[in-house]
Design a protein around this motif. Structure first.
Motif, PDB file in Angstrom:
ATOM      1  N   SER A   1      38.722  48.390  44.536  1.00 31.60           N
ATOM      2  CA  SER A   1      39.528  48.551  45.751  1.00 31.60           C
ATOM      3  C   SER A   1      40.487  49.724  45.613  1.00 31.60           C
ATOM      4  CB  SER A   1      40.325  47.273  46.033  1.00 31.60           C
ATOM      5  OG  SER A   1      41.269  47.484  47.069  1.00 31.60           O
TER       6      SER A   1
ATOM      7  N   ILE B   1      38.988  44.838  41.105  1.00 31.27           N
ATOM      8  CA  ILE B   1      39.571  43.586  41.593  1.00 31.27           C
ATOM      9  C   ILE B   1      38.704  42.369  41.247  1.00 31.27           C
ATOM     10  CG2 ILE B   1      40.871  44.678  43.443  1.00 31.27           C
ATOM     11  CD1 ILE B   1      38.696  43.827  45.399  1.00 31.27           C
TER      12      ILE B   1
ATOM     13  N   VAL C   1      40.745  53.996  42.512  1.00 30.54           N
ATOM     14  CA  VAL C   1      40.560  52.560  42.749  1.00 30.54           C
ATOM     15  C   VAL C   1      41.026  51.747  41.543  1.00 30.54           C
ATOM     16  CG1 VAL C   1      38.596  52.937  44.305  1.00 30.54           C
ATOM     17  CG2 VAL C   1      38.199  52.572  41.847  1.00 30.54           C
TER      18      VAL C   1
ATOM     19  N   SER D   1      36.839  47.345  53.924  1.00 33.17           N
ATOM     20  CA  SER D   1      38.251  47.028  54.145  1.00 33.17           C
ATOM     21  C   SER D   1      39.126  47.389  52.954  1.00 33.17           C
ATOM     22  CB  SER D   1      38.407  45.534  54.441  1.00 33.17           C
ATOM     23  OG  SER D   1      37.959  44.763  53.332  1.00 33.17           O
ATOM     24  N   GLN D   2      38.492  47.772  51.823  1.00 32.11           N
ATOM     25  CA  GLN D   2      39.246  48.064  50.609  1.00 32.11           C
ATOM     26  C   GLN D   2      39.227  49.552  50.239  1.00 32.11           C
ATOM     27  OE1 GLN D   2      41.096  45.785  48.917  1.00 32.11           O
ATOM     28  NE2 GLN D   2      40.523  44.315  50.496  1.00 32.11           N
ATOM     29  N   ILE D   3      38.658  50.386  51.094  1.00 35.23           N
ATOM     30  CA  ILE D   3      38.596  51.811  50.796  1.00 35.23           C
ATOM     31  C   ILE D   3      39.991  52.427  50.807  1.00 35.23           C
ATOM     32  CG2 ILE D   3      37.743  54.052  51.581  1.00 35.23           C
ATOM     33  CD1 ILE D   3      35.286  52.564  52.667  1.00 35.23           C
ATOM     34  N   THR D   4      40.757  52.095  51.847  1.00 33.31           N
ATOM     35  CA  THR D   4      42.121  52.607  51.978  1.00 33.31           C
ATOM     36  C   THR D   4      42.950  51.553  52.700  1.00 33.31           C
ATOM     37  OG1 THR D   4      43.453  54.477  52.734  1.00 33.31           O
ATOM     38  CG2 THR D   4      41.603  53.822  54.126  1.00 33.31           C
ATOM     39  N   ASP D   5      44.199  51.891  53.039  1.00 31.86           N
ATOM     40  CA  ASP D   5      45.079  50.889  53.658  1.00 31.86           C
ATOM     41  C   ASP D   5      45.052  50.962  55.187  1.00 31.86           C
ATOM     42  OD1 ASP D   5      46.302  53.386  53.644  1.00 31.86           O
ATOM     43  OD2 ASP D   5      48.312  52.535  53.651  1.00 31.86           O
TER      44      ASP D   5
ATOM     45  N   ILE E   1      33.497  44.805  41.599  1.00 34.24           N
ATOM     46  CA  ILE E   1      34.069  45.152  42.904  1.00 34.24           C
ATOM     47  C   ILE E   1      35.379  45.886  42.694  1.00 34.24           C
ATOM     48  CG2 ILE E   1      34.910  44.267  45.116  1.00 34.24           C
ATOM     49  CD1 ILE E   1      33.097  41.867  44.762  1.00 34.24           C
TER      50      ILE E   1
ATOM     51  N   ILE F   1      32.474  48.747  46.787  1.00 35.36           N
ATOM     52  CA  ILE F   1      33.795  48.783  47.406  1.00 35.36           C
ATOM     53  C   ILE F   1      33.649  48.364  48.868  1.00 35.36           C
ATOM     54  CG2 ILE F   1      33.573  51.276  47.816  1.00 35.36           C
ATOM     55  CD1 ILE F   1      36.688  51.390  47.553  1.00 35.36           C
TER      56      ILE F   1
ATOM     57  N   ARG G   1      42.702  50.083  48.298  1.00 35.48           N
ATOM     58  CA  ARG G   1      43.675  49.718  49.332  1.00 35.48           C
ATOM     59  C   ARG G   1      45.112  49.683  48.808  1.00 35.48           C
ATOM     60  NH1 ARG G   1      43.426  47.200  54.297  1.00 35.48           N
ATOM     61  NH2 ARG G   1      45.290  46.028  54.882  1.00 35.48           N
TER      62      ARG G   1
ATOM     63  N   GLY H   1      30.137  47.981  53.093  1.00 28.21           N
ATOM     64  CA  GLY H   1      30.927  48.898  52.270  1.00 28.21           C
ATOM     65  C   GLY H   1      30.094  50.026  51.686  1.00 28.21           C
TER      66      GLY H   1
END
Length: 373
Positions: free
Chosen positions: A180, A168, A165, A145-149, A178, A142, A182, A130
């Motif tokens: 996200s 989470i 963000v 997989s959690q940067i965007t959808d 952490i 970050i 997403r 990340g």
């Protein structure tokens, strides 16, 4: 008499002085918070007074977690510091301004975490899995997989970008933070899609871009929402694959056929739905009419005949010969010109049924012998 009074006065002054000295000699401990006043600015840090008998040393790395300009620090500046060590090896007390800020930041971050607040962060460095960023001067992570959808193939492309963000996971004891983006990106994409869906109207034309080709059709992006052009709506002519008509990235103008508000599915058409060339072409054809055509292809149930560009008819195997045949090729050849009779025109289904047998009843005896022998 006066001399005695002066002695007493001197004793009181000395007592007051010793009292003040005692105050400055008061013990300090690791973790104590003291007010610091900048006395000198050096290349590697700051010398500050903390109301103790020795000065405090504040390394630049302990000044702040966030970005700062050393030139902005001035002699006489005051701020709180935390005691790290009583002796840094040179007789100075080692202190940290960053630690005090972080502890205050932890309280604020804790509230953000509990309230699920949205915060804007700037993505910094790519590390395994990340990128790094920071909130209130506290380092955060970050996951890719959690940067965007959507899937992010190149993490480096996000370095330097600012995104919204939510926190989470937050464990201050382990300095674990952490974040996200997403869920936020997914929600905003949904809202944009709903807004765009509300703008679209069935029967109207809109510009779009072909995003993906499948065996059954082509997907087109209409500024935030995606619709499907089924193969049958790509062209009035029969096609085997969408690539016969369009390619990915192509700019197109499409007509919205239908919109399913619940599922969000949009049916599109590339062909001109108001101008069916087949209907125009067959306008002068009538049932019972004799026409000439070229045999184009065969099927087990009959032979297809091209009557004109874009218009084909089918001779069912039962209408090819009065003799029993096992396949159309027993009588006909591909590319052969034949004269046939139109038995039925189904404009709704765009089908024309032809008969070779019925046409033979109206041709000369010599031609009839060719097909009846």
């Amino acid at each position: 008499m006066f001399e005695d009074e002066k002695i007493v006065e001197d004793d009181l002054t000395m007592a007051d002085l010793m009292s003040e000295v005692d105050k400055t000699m008061a013990k300090i401990y690791r973790g104590d918070i003291r007010k610091a006043t900048v006395q000198a600015i050096e290349e590697n840090g700051i010398i500050a007074s903390i109301g103790y008998h020795t000065d405090a040393y504040l390394p630049w790395k302990e000044y702040s977690s966030g970005e700062f300009n050393k030139a902005d620090v001035k002699i006489g500046d005051e701020f709180n510091v935390s005691i790290l060590r009583l002796d840094d090896g040179d007789g100075n007390v080692l202190v940290s301004k960053r630690k005090v800020e972080n502890e205050k930041s932890y309280d604020e971050i804790e509230k953000m975490f509990k309230n699920k607040e949205v915060v804007t962060v700037k993505l910094k460095d790519v590390i395994k899995g990340g990128l790094t960023t920071s909130i209130k001067g506290v380092r955060a992570f970050i996951p890719g997989s959690q940067i965007t959808d959507t899937y992010v193939e190149d993490l480096k492309s996000y370095v330097g970008k600012s995104i919204d963000v939510q926190i989470i996971e937050f464990v201050p004891q382990k300095r674990k933070l952490i974040v996200s983006g997403r869920a936020i990106a997914k929600q905003r994409r949904f809202e944009k899609k709903q807004e765009r869906l509300a703008q679209l109207e069935e029967g109207k034309k809109y510009p779009g871009k072909v995003t993906k080709l499948m065996n059954y059709g082509a997907f087109v992006d209409l500024d935030g929402v995606e619709g499907l052009i089924h193969n049958s709506d790509l062209s009035w002519a029969r096609i085997r694959h969408p690539k016969d008509v369009v390619h990915e990235g192509q700019e197109v103008e499409v007509t919205v056929l239908s919109i399913d508000k619940e599922s969000g599915k949009i049916a599109l058409a590339l062909k001109d739905i108001n101008n069916d060339p087949w209907q125009t072409a067959v306008a002068n054809l009538e049932e019972g009419q004799l026409v000439k055509g070229i045999v184009t292809k065969f099927a087990l149930f009959g032979a297809f005949v091209r009557l004109m560009d874009g218009v084909e008819g089918l001779i069912h195997i039962s209408q090819i010969s009065k003799k029993r045949i096992s396949k159309p090729q027993d009588v006909l050849e591909s590319g052969q010109e034949v004269e046939v009779k139109i038995i039925k025109i189904d404009k709704a289904e765009r089908r024309i049924s032809l008969s070779l047998i019925a046409a033979l009843d109206e041709v000369d005896p010599e031609t009839k012998k060719i097909y009846m022998s």
